[in-house]
Scaffold this motif. Structure first.
Motif, PDB file in Angstrom:
ATOM      1  N   GLY A  58       0.820  -1.202   0.000  1.00 35.85           N
ATOM      2  CA  GLY A  58       0.000   0.000   0.000  1.00 35.85           C
ATOM      3  C   GLY A  58       0.857   1.257   0.000  1.00 35.85           C
ATOM      4  N   GLY A  59       0.557   2.182  -0.902  1.00 32.29           N
ATOM      5  CA  GLY A  59       1.305   3.428  -1.006  1.00 32.29           C
ATOM      6  C   GLY A  59       2.488   3.384  -1.945  1.00 32.29           C
ATOM      7  N   ASP A  60       2.912   2.188  -2.394  1.00 32.28           N
ATOM      8  CA  ASP A  60       4.047   2.086  -3.323  1.00 32.28           C
ATOM      9  C   ASP A  60       3.634   2.522  -4.721  1.00 32.28           C
ATOM     10  OD1 ASP A  60       5.437   1.029  -1.219  1.00 32.28           O
ATOM     11  OD2 ASP A  60       5.573  -1.010  -2.026  1.00 32.28           O
ATOM     12  N   HIS A  61       4.628   2.960  -5.499  1.00 24.43           N
ATOM     13  CA  HIS A  61       4.397   3.317  -6.896  1.00 24.43           C
ATOM     14  C   HIS A  61       5.568   2.796  -7.718  1.00 24.43           C
ATOM     15  CE1 HIS A  61       3.108   6.604 -10.015  1.00 24.43           C
ATOM     16  NE2 HIS A  61       3.194   5.389 -10.544  1.00 24.43           N
ATOM     17  N   PHE A  62       5.324   1.729  -8.486  1.00 23.34           N
ATOM     18  CA  PHE A  62       6.333   1.132  -9.357  1.00 23.34           C
ATOM     19  C   PHE A  62       6.049   1.534 -10.804  1.00 23.34           C
ATOM     20  CE2 PHE A  62       6.926  -2.881  -6.483  1.00 23.34           C
ATOM     21  CZ  PHE A  62       7.346  -2.066  -5.444  1.00 23.34           C
ATOM     22  N   THR A  63       7.102   1.775 -11.561  1.00 28.88           N
ATOM     23  CA  THR A  63       6.968   2.124 -12.978  1.00 28.88           C
ATOM     24  C   THR A  63       7.994   1.346 -13.779  1.00 28.88           C
ATOM     25  OG1 THR A  63       6.260   4.377 -12.406  1.00 28.88           O
ATOM     26  CG2 THR A  63       6.966   3.986 -14.671  1.00 28.88           C
ATOM     27  N   VAL A  64       7.546   0.746 -14.876  1.00 31.72           N
ATOM     28  CA  VAL A  64       8.449   0.076 -15.808  1.00 31.72           C
ATOM     29  C   VAL A  64       8.237   0.690 -17.191  1.00 31.72           C
ATOM     30  CG1 VAL A  64       9.174  -2.104 -16.841  1.00 31.72           C
ATOM     31  CG2 VAL A  64       8.309  -2.076 -14.499  1.00 31.72           C
ATOM     32  N   ARG A  65       9.340   1.115 -17.809  1.00 34.24           N
ATOM     33  CA  ARG A  65       9.285   1.696 -19.148  1.00 34.24           C
ATOM     34  C   ARG A  65      10.213   0.900 -20.068  1.00 34.24           C
ATOM     35  NH1 ARG A  65       6.974   6.784 -18.996  1.00 34.24           N
ATOM     36  NH2 ARG A  65       6.768   7.699 -16.908  1.00 34.24           N
ATOM     37  N   ALA A  66       9.695   0.546 -21.241  1.00 33.14           N
ATOM     38  CA  ALA A  66      10.511  -0.170 -22.222  1.00 33.14           C
ATOM     39  C   ALA A  66      10.282   0.426 -23.599  1.00 33.14           C
ATOM     40  CB  ALA A  66      10.171  -1.655 -22.229  1.00 33.14           C
ATOM     41  N   ARG A  67      11.378   0.661 -24.313  1.00 36.61           N
ATOM     42  CA  ARG A  67      11.295   1.152 -25.692  1.00 36.61           C
ATOM     43  C   ARG A  67      12.106   0.230 -26.590  1.00 36.61           C
ATOM     44  NH1 ARG A  67      13.696   5.776 -25.332  1.00 36.61           N
ATOM     45  NH2 ARG A  67      15.499   5.546 -26.698  1.00 36.61           N
ATOM     46  N   VAL A  68      11.465  -0.253 -27.645  1.00 38.39           N
ATOM     47  CA  VAL A  68      12.125  -1.139 -28.605  1.00 38.39           C
ATOM     48  C   VAL A  68      12.276  -0.354 -29.904  1.00 38.39           C
ATOM     49  CG1 VAL A  68      12.132  -3.426 -29.659  1.00 38.39           C
ATOM     50  CG2 VAL A  68      10.925  -3.065 -27.491  1.00 38.39           C
ATOM     51  N   GLU A  69      13.520  -0.065 -30.268  1.00 42.49           N
ATOM     52  CA  GLU A  69      13.773   0.766 -31.438  1.00 42.49           C
ATOM     53  C   GLU A  69      13.744  -0.056 -32.723  1.00 42.49           C
ATOM     54  OE1 GLU A  69      17.366   2.927 -30.643  1.00 42.49           O
ATOM     55  OE2 GLU A  69      16.444   4.085 -29.016  1.00 42.49           O
ATOM     56  N   GLU A  70      13.730   0.640 -33.842  1.00 42.61           N
ATOM     57  CA  GLU A  70      13.536  -0.002 -35.140  1.00 42.61           C
ATOM     58  C   GLU A  70      14.522  -1.158 -35.360  1.00 42.61           C
ATOM     59  OE1 GLU A  70      13.026   1.150 -39.870  1.00 42.61           O
ATOM     60  OE2 GLU A  70      13.204   2.715 -38.346  1.00 42.61           O
ATOM     61  N   GLY A  71      13.980  -2.307 -35.742  1.00 43.35           N
ATOM     62  CA  GLY A  71      14.796  -3.474 -36.055  1.00 43.35           C
ATOM     63  C   GLY A  71      15.187  -4.324 -34.866  1.00 43.35           C
ATOM     64  N   ALA A  72      14.888  -3.889 -33.648  1.00 44.59           N
ATOM     65  CA  ALA A  72      15.280  -4.643 -32.452  1.00 44.59           C
ATOM     66  C   ALA A  72      14.186  -5.634 -32.061  1.00 44.59           C
ATOM     67  CB  ALA A  72      15.565  -3.684 -31.295  1.00 44.59           C
ATOM     68  N   ARG A  73      14.598  -6.638 -31.286  1.00 42.99           N
ATOM     69  CA  ARG A  73      13.664  -7.637 -30.770  1.00 42.99           C
ATOM     70  C   ARG A  73      13.933  -7.827 -29.280  1.00 42.99           C
ATOM     71  NH1 ARG A  73      13.684 -13.075 -34.003  1.00 42.99           N
ATOM     72  NH2 ARG A  73      11.972 -13.397 -32.526  1.00 42.99           N
ATOM     73  N   LEU A  74      12.890  -7.671 -28.480  1.00 43.71           N
ATOM     74  CA  LEU A  74      13.033  -7.734 -27.028  1.00 43.71           C
ATOM     75  C   LEU A  74      11.968  -8.644 -26.432  1.00 43.71           C
ATOM     76  CD1 LEU A  74      14.260  -6.654 -24.333  1.00 43.71           C
ATOM     77  CD2 LEU A  74      12.554  -4.815 -24.447  1.00 43.71           C
ATOM     78  N   SER A  75      12.394  -9.472 -25.484  1.00 44.21           N
ATOM     79  CA  SER A  75      11.474 -10.308 -24.726  1.00 44.21           C
ATOM     80  C   SER A  75      11.675 -10.009 -23.250  1.00 44.21           C
ATOM     81  CB  SER A  75      11.738 -11.791 -25.008  1.00 44.21           C
ATOM     82  OG  SER A  75      10.909 -12.612 -24.213  1.00 44.21           O
ATOM     83  N   VAL A  76      10.585  -9.702 -22.557  1.00 48.55           N
ATOM     84  CA  VAL A  76      10.654  -9.368 -21.135  1.00 48.55           C
ATOM     85  C   VAL A  76       9.727 -10.301 -20.362  1.00 48.55           C
ATOM     86  CG1 VAL A  76      10.332  -7.595 -19.374  1.00 48.55           C
ATOM     87  CG2 VAL A  76      11.144  -6.952 -21.657  1.00 48.55           C
ATOM     88  N   GLY A  77      10.297 -10.966 -19.345  1.00 47.67           N
ATOM     89  CA  GLY A  77       9.527 -11.811 -18.448  1.00 47.67           C
ATOM     90  C   GLY A  77       9.841 -11.451 -17.016  1.00 47.67           C
ATOM     91  N   SER A  78       9.344 -12.231 -16.087  1.00 43.15           N
ATOM     92  CA  SER A  78       9.648 -12.006 -14.678  1.00 43.15           C
ATOM     93  C   SER A  78      10.039 -13.319 -14.036  1.00 43.15           C
ATOM     94  CB  SER A  78       8.461 -11.375 -13.944  1.00 43.15           C
ATOM     95  OG  SER A  78       7.327 -12.206 -13.992  1.00 43.15           O
ATOM     96  N   ALA A  79      10.859 -13.223 -12.995  1.00 46.39           N
ATOM     97  CA  ALA A  79      11.390 -14.420 -12.353  1.00 46.39           C
ATOM     98  C   ALA A  79      10.348 -15.127 -11.499  1.00 46.39           C
ATOM     99  CB  ALA A  79      12.605 -14.059 -11.509  1.00 46.39           C
ATOM    100  N   ALA A  80       9.334 -14.407 -11.051  1.00 48.31           N
ATOM    101  CA  ALA A  80       8.307 -14.992 -10.183  1.00 48.31           C
ATOM    102  C   ALA A  80       7.059 -14.131 -10.273  1.00 48.31           C
ATOM    103  CB  ALA A  80       8.803 -15.060  -8.740  1.00 48.31           C
ATOM    104  N   ALA A  81       5.990 -14.620  -9.680  1.00 44.95           N
ATOM    105  CA  ALA A  81       4.756 -13.845  -9.644  1.00 44.95           C
ATOM    106  C   ALA A  81       4.952 -12.572  -8.823  1.00 44.95           C
ATOM    107  CB  ALA A  81       3.635 -14.685  -9.038  1.00 44.95           C
ATOM    108  N   THR A  82       4.191 -11.547  -9.164  1.00 44.96           N
ATOM    109  CA  THR A  82       4.142 -10.317  -8.382  1.00 44.96           C
ATOM    110  C   THR A  82       2.952 -10.416  -7.428  1.00 44.96           C
ATOM    111  OG1 THR A  82       5.099  -8.988 -10.149  1.00 44.96           O
ATOM    112  CG2 THR A  82       3.823  -7.818  -8.488  1.00 44.96           C
ATOM    113  N   ILE A  83       3.185 -10.128  -6.144  1.00 46.57           N
ATOM    114  CA  ILE A  83       2.128 -10.243  -5.149  1.00 46.57           C
ATOM    115  C   ILE A  83       1.839  -8.863  -4.572  1.00 46.57           C
ATOM    116  CG2 ILE A  83       1.362 -11.346  -3.025  1.00 46.57           C
ATOM    117  CD1 ILE A  83       3.335 -13.579  -3.531  1.00 46.57           C
ATOM    118  N   ALA A  84       0.619  -8.389  -4.802  1.00 45.67           N
ATOM    119  CA  ALA A  84       0.178  -7.138  -4.195  1.00 45.67           C
ATOM    120  C   ALA A  84      -0.232  -7.420  -2.761  1.00 45.67           C
ATOM    121  CB  ALA A  84      -0.991  -6.555  -4.981  1.00 45.67           C
TER     122      ALA A  84
END
Length: 252
Positions: A58-84
């Motif tokens: 409660g009260g936390d603020h998380f931000t994730v920003r990702a930009r994939v530029e022309e011609g690039a390939r990106l895969s993003v996963g997570s190591a475990a579940a996120t628990i609120a």
């Protein structure tokens, strides 16, 4: 943690390295969010999001920003579940995801489940901006409560734009205090897991997918652009993942 909660920002920039691969000139994170590059395949760069602490609280603020530029390939996963989880700080927690994908670039965004624990209050917003010739695979999975537990309050909004045109803008609120009907037959029908896939491919513009039911609890519909949306509900996270995997196989 102070009385206003934790602030944490993670940033990823993926760029064509000119040699048939993808470089990561920006891979920055702090606090509870940690980014780790792992072994990719072919031209793809792969990043894992690792929770270095419990949360969001409660009260936390998380931000994730990702930009994939022309011609690039990106895969993003997570190591475990996120628990609120509930926290000492008052007010809702926030988790904001901002994704930008350029022409002839590709992003796979497939984190593990988000679990809404009893007493938590989390607001998630995901906004994706895509160029006309980009590709996207986005998966969201939400679990309402841990085993044998009532859920917390979870509000999730997903917006996808292709060439600055909105193709999807939807919001779902579940748990205590959410508008009535969220657990009724028109929404979750008593299930405790809900998930979706958004698949954007330029060829869907000329050859849209056909709306259909995909087994018990899942369906696919074309969106107003080169995109398709799969939605699924299930009694548990394992069944939900199986439904989404089967749906993806049928699409691709």
């Amino acid at each position: 943690m102070n009385s206003s909660g934790v602030r944490s920002v993670a940033r990823i920039v993926a760029r064509d390295d000119g040699r048939g691969g993808t470089a990561l000139p920006v891979l920055e994170s702090d606090g509870p969010l940690a980014l780790r590059r792992t072994r990719g395949s072919g031209a793809e760069a792969r990043v894992m999001l690792v929770g270095a602490m419990s949360g969001p609280l409660g009260g936390d603020h998380f931000t994730v920003r990702a930009r994939v530029e022309e011609g690039a390939r990106l895969s993003v996963g997570s190591a475990a579940a996120t628990i609120a989880l509930p926290g000492q700080a008052k007010g809702e927690a926030r988790y904001d995801v901002r994704l930008d994908v350029a022409d002839h670039a590709e992003l796979h965004w497939t984190p593990e489940q988000l679990i809404s624990a009893k007493g938590s209050d989390l607001h998630v917003t995901t906004r994706v901006d895509l160029a006309p010739a980009s590709r996207l695979l986005l998966r969201e999975e939400q679990v309402l409560g841990r085993a044998g537990e009532e859920p917390g309050r979870l509000t999730s909004r997903l917006t996808v734009r292709v060439a600055e045109r909105v193709v999807l803008d939807q919001e779902l609120a579940c748990g205590p205090g959410a508008p009535g009907g969220w657990d009724g037959p028109a929404v979750l029908a008593g299930h405790r897991t809900v998930g979706q896939l958004v698949v954007v491919r330029p060829e869907f513009g000329a050859d849209p997918v056909t709306a259909r039911v995909l087994g018990e609890g899942a369906s696919v519909v074309p969106l107003a652009g080169p995109a398709a949306l799969v939605t699924a509900v299930a009694p548990d996270a394992l069944r939900l993942r199986r439904l989404l995997d089967e749906a993806l196989t049928s699409l691709l």
